[in-house]
Structure formats: structure tokens, C-alpha cells
Design a protein around this motif. Structure first.
Motif, PDB file in Angstrom:
ATOM      1  N   ARG A   1       0.995  -1.259  -0.127  1.00  0.00           N
ATOM      2  CA  ARG A   1      -0.166  -0.045  -0.021  1.00  0.00           C
ATOM      3  C   ARG A   1       0.810   1.260  -0.197  1.00  0.00           C
ATOM      4  O   ARG A   1       1.911   1.281   0.753  1.00  0.00           O
ATOM      5  CB  ARG A   1      -0.927   0.040   1.352  1.00  0.00           C
ATOM      6  CG  ARG A   1      -2.028  -0.683   1.057  1.00  0.00           C
ATOM      7  CD  ARG A   1      -3.171  -0.418   0.396  1.00  0.00           C
ATOM      8  NE  ARG A   1      -3.903   1.028   1.133  1.00  0.00           N
ATOM      9  CZ  ARG A   1      -4.991   0.879   1.919  1.00  0.00           C
ATOM     10  NH1 ARG A   1      -5.685  -0.212   2.097  1.00  0.00           N
ATOM     11  NH2 ARG A   1      -5.408   2.218   2.446  1.00  0.00           N
ATOM     12  N   PRO A   2       0.555   2.072  -1.085  1.00  0.00           N
ATOM     13  CA  PRO A   2       1.420   3.359  -0.980  1.00  0.00           C
ATOM     14  C   PRO A   2       1.558   4.162   0.450  1.00  0.00           C
ATOM     15  O   PRO A   2       2.949   4.490   0.819  1.00  0.00           O
ATOM     16  CB  PRO A   2       0.728   4.279  -1.965  1.00  0.00           C
ATOM     17  CG  PRO A   2       0.256   3.265  -2.988  1.00  0.00           C
ATOM     18  CD  PRO A   2      -0.307   2.244  -1.943  1.00  0.00           C
TER      19      PRO A   2
ATOM     20  N   GLU B   1       5.224   4.589   1.819  1.00  0.00           N
ATOM     21  CA  GLU B   1       5.845   5.924   2.053  1.00  0.00           C
ATOM     22  C   GLU B   1       6.168   6.379   3.365  1.00  0.00           C
ATOM     23  O   GLU B   1       7.046   7.086   3.887  1.00  0.00           O
ATOM     24  CB  GLU B   1       4.825   6.881   1.455  1.00  0.00           C
ATOM     25  CG  GLU B   1       5.243   8.484   1.880  1.00  0.00           C
ATOM     26  CD  GLU B   1       6.614   8.789   1.346  1.00  0.00           C
ATOM     27  OE1 GLU B   1       7.184   9.578   2.014  1.00  0.00           O
ATOM     28  OE2 GLU B   1       7.062   8.235   0.376  1.00  0.00           O
ATOM     29  N   ALA B   2       5.300   5.694   4.264  1.00  0.00           N
ATOM     30  CA  ALA B   2       5.556   5.777   6.008  1.00  0.00           C
ATOM     31  C   ALA B   2       6.869   5.055   6.461  1.00  0.00           C
ATOM     32  O   ALA B   2       7.829   5.680   7.214  1.00  0.00           O
ATOM     33  CB  ALA B   2       4.357   5.211   6.685  1.00  0.00           C
ATOM     34  N   ALA B   3       7.453   4.024   5.554  1.00  0.00           N
ATOM     35  CA  ALA B   3       8.631   3.433   6.001  1.00  0.00           C
ATOM     36  C   ALA B   3       9.710   4.233   5.350  1.00  0.00           C
ATOM     37  O   ALA B   3      10.738   4.517   6.354  1.00  0.00           O
ATOM     38  CB  ALA B   3       8.730   1.932   5.333  1.00  0.00           C
TER      39      ALA B   3
ATOM     40  N   ALA C   1      10.129   7.621   7.657  1.00  0.00           N
ATOM     41  CA  ALA C   1      10.529   7.165   8.992  1.00  0.00           C
ATOM     42  C   ALA C   1      12.083   6.980   8.792  1.00  0.00           C
ATOM     43  O   ALA C   1      12.730   7.250   9.661  1.00  0.00           O
ATOM     44  CB  ALA C   1      10.100   6.076   9.648  1.00  0.00           C
ATOM     45  N   ALA C   2      12.768   6.249   7.826  1.00  0.00           N
ATOM     46  CA  ALA C   2      14.048   6.292   7.591  1.00  0.00           C
ATOM     47  C   ALA C   2      14.703   7.384   7.399  1.00  0.00           C
ATOM     48  O   ALA C   2      15.678   7.655   7.876  1.00  0.00           O
ATOM     49  CB  ALA C   2      14.140   5.169   6.482  1.00  0.00           C
ATOM     50  N   ARG C   3      14.217   8.431   6.637  1.00  0.00           N
ATOM     51  CA  ARG C   3      14.580   9.627   6.335  1.00  0.00           C
ATOM     52  C   ARG C   3      14.785  10.478   7.761  1.00  0.00           C
ATOM     53  O   ARG C   3      15.820  11.339   7.708  1.00  0.00           O
ATOM     54  CB  ARG C   3      13.667  10.418   5.248  1.00  0.00           C
ATOM     55  CG  ARG C   3      14.113   9.888   3.827  1.00  0.00           C
ATOM     56  CD  ARG C   3      13.407  11.020   2.806  1.00  0.00           C
ATOM     57  NE  ARG C   3      11.892  10.933   2.904  1.00  0.00           N
ATOM     58  CZ  ARG C   3      11.192  10.275   2.232  1.00  0.00           C
ATOM     59  NH1 ARG C   3      11.594   9.396   1.410  1.00  0.00           N
ATOM     60  NH2 ARG C   3       9.680  10.320   2.509  1.00  0.00           N
TER      61      ARG C   3
ATOM     62  N   VAL D   1       8.848   0.494  11.954  1.00  0.00           N
ATOM     63  CA  VAL D   1       8.123   1.240  13.061  1.00  0.00           C
ATOM     64  C   VAL D   1       7.069   2.076  12.286  1.00  0.00           C
ATOM     65  O   VAL D   1       5.871   1.686  12.542  1.00  0.00           O
ATOM     66  CB  VAL D   1       8.856   1.611  13.917  1.00  0.00           C
ATOM     67  CG1 VAL D   1       7.826   2.422  14.846  1.00  0.00           C
ATOM     68  CG2 VAL D   1       9.821   0.791  14.734  1.00  0.00           C
ATOM     69  N   GLY D   2       7.490   2.815  11.515  1.00  0.00           N
ATOM     70  CA  GLY D   2       6.762   3.579  10.813  1.00  0.00           C
ATOM     71  C   GLY D   2       5.634   2.926   9.742  1.00  0.00           C
ATOM     72  O   GLY D   2       4.488   3.331   9.700  1.00  0.00           O
TER      73      GLY D   2
END
Length: 384
Positions: free
Chosen positions: A51-52, A56-58, A61-63, A272-273
Motif C-alpha cells: 500500500r502506498p 511511504e511511511a517506511a 521514517a527512515a529519512r 516501525v513507521g
């Protein structure tokens, strides 16, 4: 001259030959990013992995937090994002507190090793997942394995050990056949004997209960005294990681005593994100849980109507019997050649010795995809 030293790993060649002779060689099969296979082998029950919003949440969160957690949760590995996920998980599932781990496997090891001790008793269902089996082995407690989904056997075992600290551990939904444990009855037995109940809700969370709140919520046991849940973030939430949910004092004990929490690097912020967004999507779209169950029921009905023997799914797992281990392996391979990925279970991975192929229902499967999957399984079925 002294003889040449023997290679200390020569014994692995004998082990490899024995596996090959028994037809039990496991092979890694890296998949491409965009596989043409219709996936009924993964545990992506709600179809959230791609799912976009989740991907995108992943990335976001990494950024923001970095690629890794940078250390154990007690040192630098706990972020505000971890705390946010734990708070929302506990609230959604109906528990007082939650603690996030790097995997569901680690969560089970934590719960079983930290909540038991030498001299205590663990009663374990014969169909439990390998992570539970390993947790029992590492716990130093006495482990009594009882008949599958049999509260009477649990009661008899606890009766024979009255006065000892004890807990019952069971999967909520068993990963091989997809059948559900009798949690309400188990809980009553535990209360009568003063035993704790630990439930691995990996295959129930996101699929069972109101809006996917899990099997314990469905059984009216969420937040109950003496009840602890473990679950994974890698199935219904489309991410990675695990969690333990229960009373705040139990979670506080795990923070201090669970070795897979104290000494393991924290779950990466990206995971987590992704999990947090997956959870929020589940809360926003409660019909996802019902859809996954409906897909499983449809698969079961069509396959059994065609003459195959399949276990009735209590959640999202549809298990179809094969006549032999060799037939199961061929069947799974033939399904794959027909464009559908399915799981394959055979001895020694199945305790009852019955080989199966396993289909996992996804909430995002279309009616057309369901039809294609059924057709592939039927066209390749041994003897059909």
C-alpha cells in the motif's frame, strides 16, 4: 608427517546427504520486486505490504530517524515512533501496555523466558509454532506438551501440578491448518488453576475480532487479568517486528528481564513507521478483516466443492491436504508453474505427519484472482 587436519565442517556434507535422501532440502528462492506470480503463499493478510501509504511511511521514517535503530531499546534504540506504536497497539487491541520487539519470534522468546523460571510449569499445545517451542526450551521451566486444542488435557495437566507457578501457551490461530484455539475455555481453565495464559496472536491479529483487533478481543479476553498476547507486525500490518501486550507490570518486567529485548537491537524506524501506518489503516478500514475472512471462506468452499479435502478456515489460512510429502512438493511447484504461489507443509514441519499445501487469503484479492487461484490448484491437484 602429521596427517592433514580434518575440515571441522565435513559433517555438514553428511547432513546434506541425509536431507537430500529424505527429500527435505530447503532452497532460498529470491523473488523479483515485481513478480508475475499471484501470491497466496505470504502472510500479507490485509494486502498492506505494498500500500502506498505504508511504503511511504517506511521511507519517511527512515529519512527522519535513520536507517537503523542504532542500538538496543534500552540504550539508543527507542524512538518516539516506537513509543507511539506501542501506545496505539495497546489501545487498539484492548490491553494496558505493549512492547515492540525486532520480530514476533523474539517476542515469543521474551514472553516465555521472562514469565517463567526454573521450577515453574509451561503447558504448551502440541500444534504451537516453532518460536513457542524454542521459548519453552530456553525458559528452564518444565514443559508439558498437551493434545492440540484440548482444554481438558490442559486442566488435567494443571491439576497434576497444583501449587506450582504455571502458564498455558497457545497459538490463537494455528499456522498449519488455520484452526482457532478455544481461548475462552482455556482462559476459564487457567483462572480455575491460577495459571497465566499467553497467546500468540500472530495469525489472528488483523483478521479476527472487531475490526481486526485480534482473537483475544473476539473472545472477550483483551486486557483480562492473567492474559498476555504476543503478535507480529509482519503479517496483517505489512511490516516487520513483533510485540507483547499485557498488564503494565508485565511489560515493565519484560523491559528489565527479557533478554531478546535487553540485548537485541531495536526494530528499525522504517519498520516501525510502516507498522504504525498499517495499524491506522486497519483502524480506518475495519472491513479489511472481514474481507480476508470472506476470501478464505470462498477459497475453502470452492476447493472442497470440487472434491479436495481442506480444513475449515477460522481466520485467513486455508490448508489443503496432499496424499504424500512428495505430492505436496510437486503440487506446490505445479501451482507455481501455473502462476500461483502457495505454501507447502510436510513432515517434519507438521506434527501430525500430514502433508499439505497452504493458501493464505488476502483482503485485496479480487474475485478474478480468487477464481484464477482456485483453477490453478484444481488443475494441478494430484489425482484430480
Amino acid at each position: 608427517m602429521p596427517p592433514a587436519p580434518q575440515d571441522p565442517f565435513d559433517w555438514t556434507d553428511d547432513a546434506a546427504r541425509r536431507r537430500a535422501d529424505a527429500g527435505l532440502v530447503r532452497v532460498l528462492r529470491p523473488r523479483p520486486a515485481d513478480s508475475a506470480l499471484l501470491d497466496l503463499a505470504s502472510n500479507d493478510y490485509l494486502g498492506l505490504t505494498r500500500r502506498p501509504e505504508v511504503t511511504e511511511a517506511a521511507a519517511s521514517a527512515a529519512r527522519r530517524w535513520g536507517a537503523g535503530a542504532t542500538g538496543s531499546r534500552l540504550v539508543t534504540g527507542s524512538t518516539e515512533l516506537h513509543a507511539e506504536l506501542e501506545h496505539e497497539l495497546a489501545r487498539f487491541c484492548g490491553f494496558e501496555s505493549a512492547l515492540v520487539f525486532s520480530s514476533g519470534y523474539a517476542a515469543n522468546l521474551a514472553a516465555l523466558t521472562a514469565l517463567s523460571a526454573h521450577g515453574s510449569l509451561i503447558v504448551s499445545d502440541a500444534g504451537n509454532h516453532a518460536s513457542i517451542v524454542d521459548g519453552c526450551r530456553l525458559s528452564r521451566a518444565e514443559t508439558a506438551v498437551v493434545a492440540h486444542a484440548d482444554p481438558e488435557a490442559v486442566a488435567k495437566t494443571l491439576d497434576a501440578h497444583r501449587g506450582r507457578r504455571a502458564l498455558l501457551v497457545t497459538d490463537s490461530v494455528f499456522s498449519v491448518d488455520g484452526d482457532a484455539a478455544p481461548l475462552a475455555v482455556h482462559a476459564g481453565v487457567c483462572r480455575a488453576h491460577g495459571a497465566a495464559l499467553v497467546v500468540d496472536d500472530a495469525h489472528g491479529f488483523g483478521v479476527l475480532g472487531e475490526g481486526g483487533r485480534g482473537a483475544l478481543h473476539a473472545a472477550g479476553l483483551a486486557g483480562a487479568t492473567g492474559v498476555v498476547a504476543t503478535l507480529t507486525l509482519s503479517k496483517s500490518l505489512g511490516s516487520q517486528g513483533g510485540a507483547v501486550l499485557g498488564p503494565a507490570r508485565v511489560v515493565e518486567h519484560l523491559v528489565n528481564a527479557a533478554r531478546t529485548f535487553v540485548f537485541d537491537t531495536g526494530l528499525a524506524p522504517a519498520a516501525v513507521g510502516a507498522a504504525l501506518t498499517g495499524l491506522r489503516l486497519l483502524r480506518r478500514e475495519p472491513g479489511l478483516a472481514e474481507r480476508s475472512r470472506r476470501v478464505a471462506s470462498t477459497l475453502h468452499a470452492r476447493l472442497t466443492q470440487a472434491g479436495l479435502t481442506a480444513a475449515r478456515p477460522d481466520a485467513a489460512v486455508v490448508s489443503v491436504r496432499a496424499p504424500s510429502p512428495e505430492a505436496a512438493v510437486r503440487w506446490a511447484a505445479d501451482c507455481r508453474a501455473a502462476g500461483v504461489a502457495v505454501g507447502c507443509f510436510r513432515p517434519p514441519s507438521v506434527p501430525d505427519g500430514i502433508s499439505r499445501i497452504r493458501l493464505t487469503a488476502r483482503a485485496d484479492l479480487t474475485d478474478r484472482q480468487i477464481g484464477a487461484a482456485v483453477a490453478a490448484v484444481l488443475e494441478t491437484a494430484p489425482g484430480v
